[in-house]
Scaffold this motif. Structure first.
Motif, short mmCIF file in Angstrom:
data_model
loop_
_atom_site.label_atom_id
_atom_site.label_comp_id
_atom_site.label_asym_id
_atom_site.label_seq_id
_atom_site.Cartn_x
_atom_site.Cartn_y
_atom_site.Cartn_z
N TRP A 9 -2.15 -1.34 1.68
CA TRP A 9 -2.21 -0.94 3.06
C TRP A 9 -3.66 -0.99 3.48
O TRP A 9 -4.55 -0.49 2.81
N ASP A 10 -3.86 -1.68 4.58
CA ASP A 10 -5.21 -1.93 5.05
C ASP A 10 -6.01 -2.58 3.92
O ASP A 10 -5.61 -3.60 3.39
N ARG A 11 -7.11 -1.96 3.48
CA ARG A 11 -7.94 -2.53 2.42
C ARG A 11 -7.69 -1.85 1.07
O ARG A 11 -8.45 -2.05 0.13
N TRP A 12 -6.65 -1.06 1.00
CA TRP A 12 -6.33 -0.36 -0.25
C TRP A 12 -5.17 -1.07 -0.94
O TRP A 12 -4.25 -1.56 -0.30
N THR A 13 -5.25 -1.10 -2.28
CA THR A 13 -4.16 -1.63 -3.10
C THR A 13 -3.56 -0.50 -3.92
O THR A 13 -4.23 0.50 -4.20
#
Length: 857
Positions: free
Chosen positions: A390-394
């Motif tokens: 999500w967004d720049r998170w894994t």
């Protein structure tokens, strides 16, 4: 042989606007990165590097690595007395196989249900075929802050192939120069990679013929004194339990005579008249490297549910079979014959001193056959998971279930001691005239044995990582996660073992279970464009011994484009194994000195075999360690780079058993040492058995240097690559309690099995359709075995050469010819045991030549 990971450091890769760069997870960290560079020292071997070594299994690869040390073991030396036949594992830095964490695709696997040497829990790396391996990463510093228990010495992460597209079949055949050890291997790799899914299948079959000690000139006899007549210190290791054996008085077993009476008598060449013993040469009947057959299946699958969510599956399974052989079972005064027995050898000679006396004997039951054990093991591994962003998170959520099951059967040559004694008493079986015994008698005394083991590992893992702040030098990255794990172990021999009715072999019994919960976090901080710092911490709560928290800090500083400096400091721990906690009563036969009786009356002053009874200790605490690493990486030119790392480990509360210390310190305590009174004033009595258990005792300190040099050269004669990897031990000191309440030095660098230096030098060449590699492996000298009385001897250094030649001129086909130990160098001689070499350090395989063909389309 190996190319060090990231030997020339580069600044963090910038992300161009509008362009996505894939981030990957690197061994030793949960933070996903844009490159494989990091602060920790890592060596990586890809499938090509492994193929160049010519090895046929993982233990063959790891045994060649300079970082491997004491405690690394293969199936070499498996015997009817071994407690982990068919298994292999690696010990980094010589700190023990149970202090080296083995991962598959970054995840834990279950340990073998059969411990090595009673208590050493290990991951059996024979479960992973070479055909399934994409890459092996070796993290060379402590990593408990990242992975938890067992990562004291470092981590080996085995990455499996997961993106294969096409079909490949590979066949390999090889044989040794001196007999035994013929190998066949065939593997199929096929799969496809599409826009939304990928599937990789791997089937592998491996078969190896046994090598007997009789196949090698230097080990064909246990009488090393006869094999080496010019060495006055060579020892005759032939057994004192022969066939038909030696007869002794039950009341005084030291009053004995050789069985030279009647129809069957001790062969003249087996008589030791000085010691009045009928000896037996067991070496020709013993396995050096057992017969092995393995079939494995691997599947790696991935499916993209939507652009932000994917599912993945990993399925691995293997069946392995192993056969171990040994000489007929020996007895050492366990059996008796009454003075009025009809088979008494002196029943008709009233003038003989033994007439009418109860007898005992040293006798080997060769008449029922030589010992044979068969081990059948199954290994299963299932991983189900999801990953997304999500967004720049894994993030990743995965569940794994791993199970190892083993059955060990003694199918030939094992006598039941109770029935054997009954057969003597009932005059069904005559131990002194083997040729006159009926098949009925032999069938009555012989038994089959069974030992069943099972270990499981269930775990639920969650981890997420991403940026938490934007600094001038880049993103500050954070990873947090949690793990819940359940482990079980069971190792149960049949009732005969539990009643002590099987002699001539050993078995363990252990049962236990535990669960643990872990919370962990990592923070990557780019303080400057050329300086990155990583902080990590892990908290674990175990159901059986409590909690532990371990931090780690590391850095990578790149002051210039050609120079990098890295370092790390952290703490680590090793939880007591379930074998060490849950071991049931297990009898061993160590060589010990009865110092208490020797000091009291001057008796029993030489090493002798005594019965030691071991049991688990539920009150054990974890081993704790601190370690640091400081290294420099310098790129002299685009073609030449070097890395040099200094490491130091300090380990406390080592879990071990020191039976000689217990024997000497508590030899007068009847709760620790059971004795029989002799009636002699001041004599504490003859020892019946010693009771011992595992304790947190002693500390260990070790430090050393790792060097890795790489040079490449392109010329009109082809492309060359040169490599040099070395491990040099500066200090290795193991401390144990002393009998006077102080401490004593138990082991140090250069001692037996502890070479101070190991190195590997390699050269690769390729041009057009040809390629070749040459590797020189060096293991330094070390002292002889002081415990066996040869501490003043030296086991010489050993140098071997491996070579391969590869031809790629046929369409879709690759042919490889190769040899390991090309010049057939014998292992250096050691006085300590019957086989004449140190089989935990050196190999008796000899020259092994092979041909391999790969076809891919």
């Amino acid at each position: 042989m190996a190319v060090g990971m990231a030997l020339s450091a580069q600044p963090v890769v910038a992300q161009d606007e509008g362009k996505s760069i894939e981030k990957i997870q690197v061994t030793g960290s949960h933070i996903r990165r844009t490159d494989m560079e990091g602060p920790s020292p890592i060596t990586s071997l890809d499938a090509g590097d492994i193929a160049d070594t010519g090895v046929t299994d993982l233990i063959g690869l790891f045994a060649k690595l300079p970082i491997s040390g004491q405690g690394t073991f293969s199936t070499q030396g498996n015997s009817s007395d071994d407690t982990a036949n068919g298994g292999s594992s690696v010990s980094l830095r010589g700190l023990g196989a149970d202090s080296t964490l083995i991962l598959v695709n970054g995840r834990r696997v279950s340990v073998s249900p059969f411990a090595k040497g009673i208590d050493t829990a290990f991951v059996d790396i024979n479960n992973i075929p070479l055909a399934a391996i994409k890459r092996v990463d070796i993290l060379k510093d402590g990593a408990s802050a990242t992975y938890g228990s067992d990562a004291i010495a470092g981590v080996i992460n085995i990455i499996l192939k997961d993106d294969f597209d096409g079909f490949e079949v590979s066949a390999k055949y090889g044989d040794t120069a001196d007999g035994g050890g013929e190998e066949q291997n065939i593997s199929l790799v096929f799969g496809n990679t599409g826009e939304k899914s990928s599937h990789t299948f791997i089937l592998d079959y491996f078969d190896r013929e046994e090598i007997m000690y009789s196949d090698r000139d230097y080990s064909r006899s246990a009488n090393q004194a006869a094999l080496r007549p010019n060495d006055p210190d060579a020892v005759d290791f032939r057994s004192s339990s022969g066939i038909p054996g030696t007869i002794a008085l039950r009341a005084d077993p030291t009053n004995r005579i050789i069985d030279e009476f009647g129809q069957d008598s001790c062969p003249a060449d087996q008589i030791d008249r000085v010691n009045t013993l009928c000896r037996y040469d067991y070496a020709p009947h013993m396995t050096m490297i057992p017969d092995a057959e393995r079939f494995s299946f691997n599947y790696m699958g991935r499916y993209e549910i939507n652009p932000d969510l994917s599912a993945f599956v990993e399925l691995n399974g293997q069946n392995s079979k192993s056969i171990v052989r040994g000489a007929g079972s020996p007895s050492f005064n366990e059996l008796f014959m009454a003075g009025d027995n009809a088979f008494h050898p002196f029943a008709d000679d009233p003038t003989h001193p033994f007439f009418g006396e109860d007898l005992t004997m040293r006798r080997r039951t060769v008449d029922i056959g030589n010992r044979e054990k068969r081990v059948d093991s199954d290994y299963y591994r299932t991983i189900l998971g999801f990953e997304g962003q999500w967004d720049r998170w894994t993030w990743e959520l995965a569940y794994n279930y791993i199970k190892s099951e083993s059955v060990e059967r003694g199918v030939d040559g094992f006598p039941n001691s109770r029935r054997t004694q009954e057969a003597i008493d009932s005059e069904l079986w005559n131990p002194f005239e083997p040729s006159q015994n009926s098949q009925e008698a032999l069938d009555f005394i012989e038994t089959t044995t069974t030992r069943v083991g099972k270990s499981t590992n269930r775990a639920l893992n969650f981890v997420t990582s991403g940026p938490v702040a934007r600094l001038d030098a880049g993103d500050m990255m954070l990873a947090v996660g949690a793990t819940y794990r359940e482990e079980t172990i069971s190792d149960n021999p049949d009732d005969q073992f539990l009643r002590g009715e099987v002699f001539g072999t050993e078995a363990t019994q252990a049962n236990g279970s535990r669960d643990s919960t872990a919370l962990f976090a990592e923070l990557g901080v780019p303080l400057m464009p050329d300086l990155e710092v990583q902080l990590a911490v892990r908290y674990e709560d175990y159901s059986d011994f409590g909690t532990t928290t371990d931090p780690k800090v590391s850095f990578l500083w790149t002051p210039t484009d050609t120079l990098s400096i890295r370092g790390s400091y952290g703490t680590a721990f090793r939880a007591p194994s379930l074998h060490q906690i849950g071991l049931g009563r297990t009898d061993e036969s160590p060589n010990l000195v009865d110092t208490v009786r020797c000091d009291a009356v001057g008796l029993a002053c030489d090493p002798m075999e005594y019965t030691a009874v071991f049991e688990g200790n539920p009150d054990l605490e974890p081993e704790e360690s601190s370690s640091y690493n400081l290294g420099v990486i310098y790129e002299f030119t685009e073609n030449l780079d070097i890395s040099l790392d200094y490491y130091s480990y300090d380990i406390e509360n080592i879990i071990d058993a020191d039976t000689q210390f217990v024997f000497s310190t508590f030899g007068g305590d009847p709760d620790v040492v059971e004795r029989l009174p002799t009636g002699i004033e001041g004599d504490p009595g003859e020892v019946v058995r010693v009771f011992d258990s595992f304790q947190n005792l002693g500390d260990l300190e070790t430090s050393g240097l790792d060097m890795d040099v790489n040079y490449s050269l392109e010329s009109s004669y082809g492309q060359f690559g040169f490599g040099f990897i070395m491990n040099y031990v500066l200090e290795y000191e193991e401390f144990r309690p002393g009998a006077d309440g102080g401490v004593r030095l138990n082991a140090e660098a250069g001692d037996f099995e502890q070479p101070e230096v190991r190195w590997t030098a390699s050269m690769d060449w390729a041009q057009d359709d040809l390629a070749a590699s040459l590797m020189v492996n060096y293991v330094g000298e070390f002292s002889g075995d002081a415990d066996a009385g040869f501490g003043d001897k030296t086991v010489d250094a050993w140098t071997t050469v491996d070579a391969t030649v590869t031809y790629m001129g046929l369409e879709d086909t690759t042919l490889t010819f190769g040899a390991t130990n090309l010049f057939n160098e014998e292992p250096p001689y050691s006085h300590h045991d019957f086989y004449g070499f140190v089989n935990t350090v050196h190999s008796g395989q000899g020259r092994f030549m092979y041909v391999q063909a790969n076809y891919r389309f």
